[in-house]
Design an enzyme around this catalytic site. Sequence first.
Site, PDB file in Angstrom:
ATOM      1  N   GLU A  60       0.387  -4.813  23.112  1.00 18.88           N
ATOM      2  CA  GLU A  60       0.489  -3.373  23.333  1.00 18.88           C
ATOM      3  C   GLU A  60      -0.150  -2.708  24.346  1.00 18.88           C
ATOM      4  O   GLU A  60      -1.413  -3.144  24.399  1.00 18.88           O
ATOM      5  CB  GLU A  60       0.274  -2.529  21.952  1.00 18.88           C
ATOM      6  CG  GLU A  60       1.489  -1.525  21.736  1.00 18.88           C
ATOM      7  CD  GLU A  60       1.231  -0.997  20.417  1.00 18.88           C
ATOM      8  OE1 GLU A  60       1.469  -1.854  19.775  1.00 18.88           O
ATOM      9  OE2 GLU A  60       0.904   0.179  20.242  1.00 18.88           O
ATOM     10  N   ASP A 111       7.884  -1.441  16.205  1.00 13.99           N
ATOM     11  CA  ASP A 111       7.305  -0.225  16.693  1.00 13.99           C
ATOM     12  C   ASP A 111       5.780  -0.719  17.256  1.00 13.99           C
ATOM     13  O   ASP A 111       5.258   0.327  17.954  1.00 13.99           O
ATOM     14  CB  ASP A 111       7.215   0.735  15.622  1.00 13.99           C
ATOM     15  CG  ASP A 111       6.448   1.995  16.017  1.00 13.99           C
ATOM     16  OD1 ASP A 111       7.278   2.576  16.958  1.00 13.99           O
ATOM     17  OD2 ASP A 111       5.551   2.462  15.405  1.00 13.99           O
ATOM     18  N   ALA A 128       6.145   5.665  15.140  1.00 11.60           N
ATOM     19  CA  ALA A 128       6.377   5.706  13.760  1.00 11.60           C
ATOM     20  C   ALA A 128       5.764   6.879  12.959  1.00 11.60           C
ATOM     21  O   ALA A 128       6.435   7.499  11.919  1.00 11.60           O
ATOM     22  CB  ALA A 128       6.018   4.097  12.822  1.00 11.60           C
ATOM     23  N   HIS A 182       5.173   2.735  19.299  1.00  6.98           N
ATOM     24  CA  HIS A 182       4.272   2.856  18.394  1.00  6.98           C
ATOM     25  C   HIS A 182       4.279   4.402  17.735  1.00  6.98           C
ATOM     26  O   HIS A 182       3.405   5.194  18.095  1.00  6.98           O
ATOM     27  CB  HIS A 182       2.994   2.461  19.033  1.00  6.98           C
ATOM     28  CG  HIS A 182       2.037   2.459  17.989  1.00  6.98           C
ATOM     29  ND1 HIS A 182       0.799   1.334  18.014  1.00  6.98           N
ATOM     30  CD2 HIS A 182       1.749   3.061  16.725  1.00  6.98           C
ATOM     31  CE1 HIS A 182       0.222   1.540  16.804  1.00  6.98           C
ATOM     32  NE2 HIS A 182       0.707   2.291  16.130  1.00  6.98           N
ATOM     33  N   GLY A 238       0.693  -1.227  -0.096  1.00  2.63           N
ATOM     34  CA  GLY A 238       0.015  -0.111   0.025  1.00  2.63           C
ATOM     35  C   GLY A 238       1.026   0.983  -0.139  1.00  2.63           C
ATOM     36  O   GLY A 238       2.142   1.240  -0.403  1.00  2.63           O
ATOM     37  N   ARG A 239       0.463   2.219   0.563  1.00  7.00           N
ATOM     38  CA  ARG A 239       1.095   3.685   0.466  1.00  7.00           C
ATOM     39  C   ARG A 239       2.367   3.698   1.334  1.00  7.00           C
ATOM     40  O   ARG A 239       3.183   4.084   0.845  1.00  7.00           O
ATOM     41  CB  ARG A 239       0.194   4.657   1.062  1.00  7.00           C
ATOM     42  CG  ARG A 239      -0.031   5.650   0.152  1.00  7.00           C
ATOM     43  CD  ARG A 239      -0.661   6.771   1.235  1.00  7.00           C
ATOM     44  NE  ARG A 239      -2.026   6.611   0.956  1.00  7.00           N
ATOM     45  CZ  ARG A 239      -3.214   7.383   0.769  1.00  7.00           C
ATOM     46  NH1 ARG A 239      -2.877   8.907   0.437  1.00  7.00           N
ATOM     47  NH2 ARG A 239      -4.462   7.230   0.989  1.00  7.00           N
ATOM     48  N   ILE A 240       2.382   2.727   2.364  1.00  5.83           N
ATOM     49  CA  ILE A 240       3.521   2.753   3.211  1.00  5.83           C
ATOM     50  C   ILE A 240       4.525   1.934   2.752  1.00  5.83           C
ATOM     51  O   ILE A 240       5.820   2.258   2.571  1.00  5.83           O
ATOM     52  CB  ILE A 240       3.046   2.659   4.553  1.00  5.83           C
ATOM     53  CG1 ILE A 240       2.159   4.036   5.200  1.00  5.83           C
ATOM     54  CG2 ILE A 240       4.363   2.377   5.456  1.00  5.83           C
ATOM     55  CD1 ILE A 240       1.579   3.259   6.729  1.00  5.83           C
ATOM     56  N   ARG A 267       1.154  -3.661  12.523  1.00  5.98           N
ATOM     57  CA  ARG A 267       0.442  -3.926  13.945  1.00  5.98           C
ATOM     58  C   ARG A 267       0.883  -5.057  14.605  1.00  5.98           C
ATOM     59  O   ARG A 267       1.366  -5.927  13.910  1.00  5.98           O
ATOM     60  CB  ARG A 267      -1.257  -4.201  13.590  1.00  5.98           C
ATOM     61  CG  ARG A 267      -1.891  -2.824  13.408  1.00  5.98           C
ATOM     62  CD  ARG A 267      -2.229  -2.099  14.565  1.00  5.98           C
ATOM     63  NE  ARG A 267      -3.047  -0.888  14.432  1.00  5.98           N
ATOM     64  CZ  ARG A 267      -2.666   0.212  13.910  1.00  5.98           C
ATOM     65  NH1 ARG A 267      -1.297   0.494  13.775  1.00  5.98           N
ATOM     66  NH2 ARG A 267      -3.309   1.338  13.844  1.00  5.98           N
TER      67      ARG A 267
HETATM   68  C1  GLV Z   1      -0.669   4.304  13.582  1.00  8.27           C
HETATM   69  O1  GLV Z   1      -0.431   2.976  13.982  1.00  8.27           O
HETATM   70  C2  GLV Z   1      -1.822   4.411  12.776  1.00  8.27           C
HETATM   71  O2  GLV Z   1      -2.651   3.514  12.519  1.00  8.27           O
HETATM   72  O3  GLV Z   1      -2.290   5.474  12.449  1.00  8.27           O
HETATM   73  C1  GLV Z   2      -2.081   3.543   3.846  1.00 10.59           C
HETATM   74  O1  GLV Z   2      -1.681   4.592   3.889  1.00 10.59           O
HETATM   75  C2  GLV Z   2      -1.443   2.378   3.400  1.00 10.59           C
HETATM   76  O2  GLV Z   2      -0.219   2.240   3.955  1.00 10.59           O
HETATM   77  O3  GLV Z   2      -1.632   1.452   2.791  1.00 10.59           O
END
Ligand code: GLV
Ligand code: GLV
Length: 329
Positions: free
Chosen positions: A271, A266, A297, A295, A159-161, A242
């Site tokens: 948690e 992280d 990040a 957590h 995904g985006r990250i 997660r």
């Molecule tokens: C952080 O863990 C988020 O989901 O924004």
């Molecule tokens: C959203 O921001 C993702 O990580 O997919």
Amino acid sequence: MKYSAFVTRIIPDEGINLLKKNKNIELDLYEHDQVIPRKELLKRVKGKHIILSILTDKIDKEVFDAAGPQLKMIANYAVGFDNIDLVEAKKRGITVTNTPSEMISESVAEHTIALMFALAKRIVETDKFTRAGKYKAWGPQLLLGTDLFKKTIGIIGTGRIGTGVVHRLHDGFGMKVVYNDVKKNPQLEQETGAKFRSLTQLLKESDFVSIHVPLLPSTKHLISTKEFALMKPTAFIINTARGPIIDEKALCKALLKKQIAGAGLDVYECEPLIDCDPNDNLELRKMDNVVLTPHTASATLTTRQEMSKIAAKNILAFVGGKRPPNRIE
Ligand code: GLV
Ligand code: GLV
């Protein structure tokens, strides 16, 4: 119509200021900078139309019942939304939104890479060593680390990250990229030469494995005993997604058996406990080849303000009768 909204935690103010400007929204802000106790949450949501929640609030049937049938929206201040019972929300016609954005993805991608560097260059361990006065002489074999250059990064979830991490590691550090996802990502392949792999193959090949999938029933303990056994003894695993995606007990065992070289975490399975067992939660914390962050990040002021604005914009769209930009289906 007037909407009453409860905000469960003090958050950076930009979004709150946007909400305050809207005459149709009556805000009730939890006044403490701490996780709201469950009892207080159940009390304060009563009669509210909207809840702006954070990821540590479990938003479930009990909360919906405590709020009452007028509850119409949960605006989660997070990218992840595993803290919300989506099935129950849907049943009740409650709109749920999250806060994804380029900025938050950048922050998390950078933090992921920071953990990789911390592990590869043994930053935390060598800082401790130096502070402790143990640096007596330069040595050709003193505290040798690892390079990222030309190593293979295995990304689980693009995904985006995940995509942000891939670009930076490929473009900046010449890393080879393999990835696994529910479907292939032709754009990523074209831009970075990333190669799709089965999870098994990815784990066998990678020098660094980084997790970027959401927590779902299908991703819980995605990485457990069998998966760690596939990894190289020189490989590192990083989790900024997660906690429960990694079976933490299996991780501890893999680290103790030296099946893998280290871990950068992280997020944690139970948690804020580090290791799920409250009576013996020291295992990970004792290891020098493990880097742990709380957590954080996405914890930059810019990103946390951005998340505040996005949560507010979702609420403003909803109140204005429009579709919130980050509605979760
Ligand atoms: C952080 O863990 C988020 O989901 O924004
Ligand atoms: C959203 O921001 C993702 O990580 O997919």
